[in-house]
Design a protein around this motif. Sequence first.
Motif, short mmCIF file in Angstrom:
data_model
loop_
_atom_site.label_atom_id
_atom_site.label_comp_id
_atom_site.label_asym_id
_atom_site.label_seq_id
_atom_site.Cartn_x
_atom_site.Cartn_y
_atom_site.Cartn_z
N VAL A 93 -35.87 -11.02 -21.90
CA VAL A 93 -36.81 -11.76 -22.75
C VAL A 93 -36.04 -12.86 -23.45
O VAL A 93 -35.01 -12.60 -24.10
N LEU A 94 -36.52 -14.09 -23.32
CA LEU A 94 -35.90 -15.23 -23.99
C LEU A 94 -36.83 -15.67 -25.12
O LEU A 94 -38.00 -15.97 -24.88
N ARG A 95 -36.31 -15.69 -26.33
CA ARG A 95 -37.09 -16.13 -27.49
C ARG A 95 -36.62 -17.52 -27.88
O ARG A 95 -35.51 -17.71 -28.35
N PHE A 96 -37.49 -18.50 -27.67
CA PHE A 96 -37.17 -19.89 -28.00
C PHE A 96 -37.69 -20.21 -29.39
O PHE A 96 -38.88 -20.05 -29.67
N LEU A 97 -36.80 -20.64 -30.28
CA LEU A 97 -37.19 -21.06 -31.62
C LEU A 97 -37.21 -22.58 -31.66
O LEU A 97 -36.19 -23.24 -31.37
N ARG A 98 -38.34 -23.16 -32.01
CA ARG A 98 -38.46 -24.61 -32.05
C ARG A 98 -37.56 -25.21 -33.13
O ARG A 98 -37.39 -24.63 -34.20
N PRO A 99 -37.00 -26.40 -32.85
CA PRO A 99 -36.13 -27.05 -33.85
C PRO A 99 -36.80 -27.23 -35.20
O PRO A 99 -36.16 -27.11 -36.25
N ALA A 100 -38.11 -27.51 -35.20
CA ALA A 100 -38.82 -27.73 -36.47
C ALA A 100 -38.95 -26.45 -37.28
O ALA A 100 -39.19 -26.51 -38.49
N ALA A 101 -38.79 -25.28 -36.63
CA ALA A 101 -38.93 -24.00 -37.33
C ALA A 101 -37.58 -23.36 -37.64
O ALA A 101 -37.48 -22.56 -38.57
N ALA A 102 -36.56 -23.70 -36.87
CA ALA A 102 -35.25 -23.07 -37.05
C ALA A 102 -34.53 -23.65 -38.25
O ALA A 102 -34.57 -24.84 -38.50
N THR A 103 -33.87 -22.78 -38.99
CA THR A 103 -33.09 -23.24 -40.13
C THR A 103 -31.75 -23.79 -39.67
O THR A 103 -31.19 -23.34 -38.67
N GLU A 104 -31.23 -24.76 -40.40
CA GLU A 104 -29.92 -25.33 -40.08
C GLU A 104 -28.81 -24.57 -40.79
O GLU A 104 -27.64 -24.82 -40.56
N GLU A 105 -29.20 -23.62 -41.64
CA GLU A 105 -28.21 -22.94 -42.47
C GLU A 105 -27.63 -21.69 -41.83
O GLU A 105 -26.62 -21.16 -42.29
N SER A 106 -28.30 -21.15 -40.80
CA SER A 106 -27.81 -19.91 -40.18
C SER A 106 -26.54 -20.21 -39.38
O SER A 106 -26.57 -20.92 -38.39
#
Length: 328
Positions: A93-106
């Motif tokens: 299973v590949l979970r794609f997180l959109r750039p607009a939703a992903a945090t830059e801090e992780s």
Amino acid sequence: MLKLILLVAAAPIFLIFVILVFLFRHKLAKTEQRDVEKAAAAKAEEEEELSTFEGGEDLTVDEILEAPGEVIGKSKYGTLYKASLQRSQRTRVLRFLRPAAATEESGDDTVGFLGSIRHPNLVPMLGFYAGRRGEKLLVHPFYGRGNLADFITVGEAEAESERWEIIYKISMGIAKALDHLHSELQKPLAHGNLKSKNILLDRNFEPHVSDFGLHLLLNPAANQELLRVSADSGYKAPELIKMTDADERTDVYSYGKILLELLLYGKDQPSNRNSPPDGDGGDCGVSDDRILRCSRIVEACCSSSPDLRPNFKEVIAKIEEIGRIKID
């Protein structure tokens, strides 16, 4: 005349000197360009990298990105794919997180922490890919029986004894998974988004809790969307306003809602699935004392007062006690 002769004689030397300087500067410029390109390539490799964890050591970027996939889930913050990895011949299973939703801090610490979590009833993260444009891709195992929500909707046990065994196995497995997150890690982790769609079942009806720690990879707007969906589905504890407020007690509330759905499994009472049962367990279609006692766990877990909710060690003890009851 002497000056003229010297000037004429020096002209070729000067011209050669100018040519040498030009060639040297040209070579220097090309060297600097190569250095810039190498630095850019190195930076790109740093920005686009794959971290692998236990069980995912054989993953590669090319294999993940080129794998044919089937969409099995979609939300405002990402998409789930069932992917067939060609080289290893495995389904993931590949979970794609959109750039607009992903945090830059992780950072690496957060990814490493989530990738290190292992428990028989938790869905492990096998790999984590970070792309150049800010997109993120998580790799997980695939479980063939699907999620608990779908199973409750369409599944039907053949006999009451089989129904109870399924309820017992799933409720116990979820409780153990959450207890591991809450009390057995170096840093306690609240799930915050626990619901039946995030419980995956294998062929033996063993539950595997997914999506834990996902809020650490999402920005505040995406996390609020998580809470909105959870509230619409009836899983959100009443005191939970922001994802940062999620804790062990809010997870217990959500667990109570899932246990209620399990008790209603096979009883054809979908309208009652989001309402806690009353004290006598009448809403659950009680057939024996075990179901009645489980309904009391639901009532305790869904208490409006967080302080009155049990922790998962207490829940596990109660379920084990119920499991020892013999029904003639």
